[in-house]
Structure formats: C-alpha cells, structure tokens
Design an enzyme around this catalytic site. Structure first.
Site, PDB file in Angstrom:
ATOM      1  N   ASP A   1       0.869  -1.190   0.000  1.00  0.00           N
ATOM      2  CA  ASP A   1       0.000   0.000   0.000  1.00  0.00           C
ATOM      3  C   ASP A   1       0.901   1.234   0.000  1.00  0.00           C
ATOM      4  O   ASP A   1       1.709   1.430   0.910  1.00  0.00           O
ATOM      5  CB  ASP A   1      -0.886  -0.025   1.249  1.00  0.00           C
ATOM      6  CG  ASP A   1      -1.937   1.077   1.241  1.00  0.00           C
ATOM      7  OD1 ASP A   1      -3.094   0.784   1.601  1.00  0.00           O
ATOM      8  OD2 ASP A   1      -1.608   2.236   0.908  1.00  0.00           O
TER       9      ASP A   1
ATOM     10  N   ASP B   1      -3.497   2.598  -5.508  1.00  0.00           N
ATOM     11  CA  ASP B   1      -2.289   2.609  -4.668  1.00  0.00           C
ATOM     12  C   ASP B   1      -2.049   1.307  -3.923  1.00  0.00           C
ATOM     13  O   ASP B   1      -1.304   1.277  -2.962  1.00  0.00           O
ATOM     14  CB  ASP B   1      -2.301   3.828  -3.727  1.00  0.00           C
ATOM     15  CG  ASP B   1      -2.796   3.500  -2.345  1.00  0.00           C
ATOM     16  OD1 ASP B   1      -3.736   2.689  -2.241  1.00  0.00           O
ATOM     17  OD2 ASP B   1      -2.235   4.032  -1.377  1.00  0.00           O
ATOM     18  N   GLU B   2      -2.640   0.204  -4.388  1.00  0.00           N
ATOM     19  CA  GLU B   2      -2.349  -1.050  -3.701  1.00  0.00           C
ATOM     20  C   GLU B   2      -2.314  -2.245  -4.634  1.00  0.00           C
ATOM     21  O   GLU B   2      -2.994  -2.276  -5.657  1.00  0.00           O
ATOM     22  CB  GLU B   2      -3.339  -1.302  -2.559  1.00  0.00           C
ATOM     23  CG  GLU B   2      -4.764  -1.475  -2.987  1.00  0.00           C
ATOM     24  CD  GLU B   2      -5.695  -1.849  -1.828  1.00  0.00           C
ATOM     25  OE1 GLU B   2      -5.574  -1.265  -0.741  1.00  0.00           O
ATOM     26  OE2 GLU B   2      -6.545  -2.727  -2.034  1.00  0.00           O
TER      27      GLU B   2
HETATM   28  P1  TTP Z   1      -5.226   5.127   1.020  1.00  0.00           P
HETATM   29  O1  TTP Z   1      -4.211   4.062   0.779  1.00  0.00           O
HETATM   30  O2  TTP Z   1      -6.394   4.799   1.857  1.00  0.00           O
HETATM   31  O3  TTP Z   1      -4.544   6.400   1.677  1.00  0.00           O
HETATM   32  P2  TTP Z   1      -3.133   7.039   1.441  1.00  0.00           P
HETATM   33  O4  TTP Z   1      -2.303   6.255   0.484  1.00  0.00           O
HETATM   34  O5  TTP Z   1      -3.328   8.468   1.068  1.00  0.00           O
HETATM   35  O6  TTP Z   1      -2.520   7.010   2.872  1.00  0.00           O
HETATM   36  P3  TTP Z   1      -1.841   5.802   3.691  1.00  0.00           P
HETATM   37  O7  TTP Z   1      -0.414   6.212   3.877  1.00  0.00           O
HETATM   38  O8  TTP Z   1      -2.606   5.768   4.956  1.00  0.00           O
HETATM   39  O9  TTP Z   1      -1.982   4.563   2.844  1.00  0.00           O
HETATM   40  O10 TTP Z   1      -5.784   5.678  -0.351  1.00  0.00           O
HETATM   41  C1  TTP Z   1      -4.991   5.781  -1.531  1.00  0.00           C
HETATM   42  C2  TTP Z   1      -5.325   7.008  -2.324  1.00  0.00           C
HETATM   43  O11 TTP Z   1      -6.715   7.017  -2.673  1.00  0.00           O
HETATM   44  C3  TTP Z   1      -5.109   8.309  -1.581  1.00  0.00           C
HETATM   45  O12 TTP Z   1      -3.779   8.769  -1.709  1.00  0.00           O
HETATM   46  C4  TTP Z   1      -6.103   9.236  -2.194  1.00  0.00           C
HETATM   47  C5  TTP Z   1      -7.231   8.345  -2.622  1.00  0.00           C
HETATM   48  N1  TTP Z   1      -8.338   8.447  -1.636  1.00  0.00           N
HETATM   49  C6  TTP Z   1      -9.308   9.388  -1.861  1.00  0.00           C
HETATM   50  O13 TTP Z   1      -9.283  10.087  -2.869  1.00  0.00           O
HETATM   51  N2  TTP Z   1     -10.315   9.508  -0.943  1.00  0.00           N
HETATM   52  C7  TTP Z   1     -10.398   8.738   0.178  1.00  0.00           C
HETATM   53  O14 TTP Z   1     -11.341   8.887   0.984  1.00  0.00           O
HETATM   54  C8  TTP Z   1      -9.379   7.760   0.402  1.00  0.00           C
HETATM   55  C9  TTP Z   1      -9.401   6.905   1.649  1.00  0.00           C
HETATM   56  C10 TTP Z   1      -8.373   7.659  -0.526  1.00  0.00           C
HETATM   57 MG    MG Z   2      -2.011   4.168   0.700  1.00  0.00          MG
END
Ligand code: TTP
Ligand code: MG
Length: 370
Positions: A12, A112-113
């Site tokens: 992730d 992103d995963e």
């Molecule tokens: P996430 O992996 O949930 O968040 P993140 O990568 O920003 O943070 P973390 O370090 O905790 O993993 O989500 C991935 C991407 O998806 C995030 O960068 C932006 C998008 N996203 C949104 O646009 N809205 C949302 O509510 C969420 C949760 C994510």
């Molecule tokens: Mg993330």
C-alpha cells in the site's frame, strides 16, 4: 480441499496522492500538503482526498471537507492542490510494473495497492519474504522515489490487515502461527465487508472482536446474514481466505469504463451502465472468437478513490449472461464494503491467452477421445 501454504503481500503506497505531489514538487518538503477533490461550487467546496503525514497531525485526513482542512491548517504554511488523477495513474502503473518483477503473480487492488503472491519467489520462507520486501522498497525508491508499507501473511485477508500496522515505509509480518493472536483482539470492522450496519448488528449479538466472531455459532451466522456473507464472516474471522492472487493481464483483458449520469449506490442503476458496457465487450470478444475465464469490475468513488474486484469462473464461458451475473454479484458485495457513492464504473473480462486456448482445445480433444 486443503490449499497449499502461500505467502501473500499487500503493498500500500504511503499517503499516495500527496506523496506523488511532494515528489514532483520538491518545494513542498516540510510543509503540510493536502490533495483535494474540488467540487467547483465555491472556492473551498469539496473534500480532502488525502494529505501528507504532517497535515494529518493537525487532524486533516481523507474525506473531511476542504474548508475544515483549511481552518485546521491556518497559519501552518500548508499547500492545497487539486487531484491530478491521470498523473497518479501513470506513476501507479510504473510502480506496479516494478513490483511485478518481484512476484509470482500480482493483482492490482486499486490505484495505490497491489497483492503479490510470492510463495515460489521466497520458497515459502517468511525470512526470504522480508528480504524480498527490502529489495522491492529499494527498487521503487530508486526508480520512482516513492515509499510504501507492506503486510505479509498466508493470504490476502491477513496481508491487507497487516499492511495497516506500520506506516509509513513499514513492514508487518504475520506468519500462520500468529494469525489467531493477531486477529482475535481486533474489532470486527477490520474485516472487509463489515461496515457500520454490520458492526451494530454484530454488537447486538454480543460480537465485538474478530475473536468473538470466530467462535460464534456458524449456523446462527448463516441465519442472520445469509449463506454467502455468513460463511465469509466465519472464515474471515478465523483467518481463512483462499482467494488466489489473480493477475488481470491487461493485454488479455477486454474492458470498458465510464462515468455514471449521476453518482449512485443503486445497484439497478449501476447495472444499466454495466449492461451497455457488456454489450460492447461481448461484441469485441465474439468477433475475435475468444472465451473468458474471469470477470472483473472497477468503481471510482465520489472522492476519486478506486477499487477493483474480480471473480474467476469455474470454467471458461462465452455468453453475456455469465458476465452480467458475476458483475452484479461483485457490485452487490462491493457496495457492502463502502458507504460512498460511485462515480465511475467499469467491467472487464479476462480472456484466454493464445497458449491457454491451445491447451484448452487439446484437453477437450483428449477428453472427447477417451
Ligand atoms: P489510502 O491508501 O487509503 O490512503 P493514502 O495512500 O493516502 O494514505 P496511507 O499512507 O494511509 O496509505 O488511499 C490511496 C489514495 O486514494 C489516496 O492517496 C487518495 C485516494 N483516496 C481518496 O481520494 N479519498 C479517500 O477517501 C481515500 C481513503 C483515498
Ligand atoms: Mg495508501
């Protein structure tokens, strides 16, 4: 049927949209960074997509209104940027290509995963898996200057939950012997598909933790949640997940993606769009005389977060109805996992590669002969 022990990772990317902005604009270093989805109604209407860790310290996180984020970051020299989805997708594609080099199979789970099956690459050793993660991190840092967090476990379910434990740039390993002690104290909503309503229902039944759910009478779970969800909850709570990591194989899949007339959570409305897409896909693969063995859906939510889900069929198919049924089932399950409205939807089928088709023809030939 016992399945062979596997080692699965979930990668992730850390604060993804904001990290990418930091990486392409070095002047942002050290400042709170907020990436927002601006609705355009007023200058600050819209919601936060994500923020960097510094901004999170001030209570600015995904989903909160932008005006609130601005208030919380007043006088903090914060930078607000609009979402540049196409660019993030390009970077994401690059990262996935790097990660693929380290995996037996890789399944993209969202922008992103990614899930990686690394059983063969590590010869089933968790120590090797940890070493492999170091190499992956190095390669991604060197080639695209991005960090990520990883969960490692015997299946996708455990890998996903583990990936959340150490962030950013972390690694969490949960080997089979640790699964029970890892899962049982956690609240039930760590499990995919357990949202607010299910939490409330389970709480009425005296189920708070995953451990409570694991011990709960299965028959009763089936009565309350129905067969599909009941069995899923029971297995998940016990750390059991036999879903294979499935490579989508872009060249081998045919798909369509489009924006809904209005944001929605209505399954019938979503399926109207999906049915149009299926007509197009069907025309394409019939023309090429292909069959398919996997159906996948994707959804982009109102906040631009995206997810995909797929289902492998027991045997290859060529008809439209099977795609419809599988897509409907996948959306139905997916809607349980999220409270958000859907903005864009897509459906795709993974078709047989030439090699697989040849093998398939051969085996049906032998079968017909015997
Ligand atoms: P996430 O992996 O949930 O968040 P993140 O990568 O920003 O943070 P973390 O370090 O905790 O993993 O989500 C991935 C991407 O998806 C995030 O960068 C932006 C998008 N996203 C949104 O646009 N809205 C949302 O509510 C969420 C949760 C994510
Ligand atoms: Mg993330």
């Amino acid at each position: 049927m016992p399945t062979q022990a596997r080692i699965v990772m979930l990668v992730d990317l850390d604060y993804f949209f904001a990290q990418i902005e930091e990486q392409r604009r070095p002047e942002l270093k050290g400042k709170p960074v907020v990436v927002g989805m601006y609705s355009g109604r007023t200058e600050t209407s819209g919601a936060v997509s994500t923020s960097n860790y510094l901004a999170r310290k001030y209570g600015v996180k995904s989903g909160i209104p932008l005006f609130l984020a601005q208030k919380r970051l007043e006088g903090k020299d914060a930078v607000f940027l609009p979402v540049d989805y196409d660019y993030y997708q390009q970077v994401s594609d690059k990262i996935m290509a790097i990660l693929r080099r380290f995996a037996d199979a890789l399944e993209v789970g969202g922008i992103d995963e990614a899930y990686l099956d690394v059983t063969k690459k590590t010869q089933g050793s968790y120590e090797e898996a940890e070493a492999l993660v170091c190499k992956m991190k190095e390669a991604v840092k060197r080639e695209v200057q991005v960090t990520f967090s990883v969960g490692i476990g015997p299946n996708m379910l455990i890998a996903k939950i583990a990936s959340d434990i150490h962030k950013p740039d972390g690694v969490t390993i949960v080997c089979p012997e640790q699964v029970e002690s890892f899962l049982s104290p956690k609240p039930v909503d760590v499990l995919l598909g357990v949202g607010k309503k299910t939490v409330a229902k389970m709480s009425e039944m005296g189920i708070q933790t995953v451990g409570d759910l694991a011990k709960y009478d299965v028959q009763r779970l089936l009565e309350v949640f129905g067969k599909v969800l009941g069995i899923y909850f029971h297995n998940a709570a016990n750390g059991v997940d036999n879903e294979p990591v499935q490579e989508a194989g872009e060249a081998e899949s045919i798909g369509r993606m489009s924006t809904l007339k209005e944001n929605s959570r209505n399954l019938d409305f979503i399926m109207q769009k999906i049915n149009q897409q299926i007509e197009e896909i069907y025309a394409e693969f019939t023309q090429k005389n292909l069959s398919y063995r996997q159906v996948g859906i994707s959804a982009v939510m109102t906040n631009l977060s995206g997810k995909s889900r797929s289902k492998t069929l027991e045997k290859p198919a060529k008809d439209k109805e099977t795609i419809r049924k599988a897509a409907r089932e996948l959306f139905e399950k997916y809607l349980v996992e999220t409270d958000l409205e859907i903005r864009r939807v897509g459906v795709r089928v993974a078709v047989f590669s030439k090699e697989e088709r040849q093998q398939q023809q051969l085996s049906s030939f032998f079968y017909a002969e015997s």
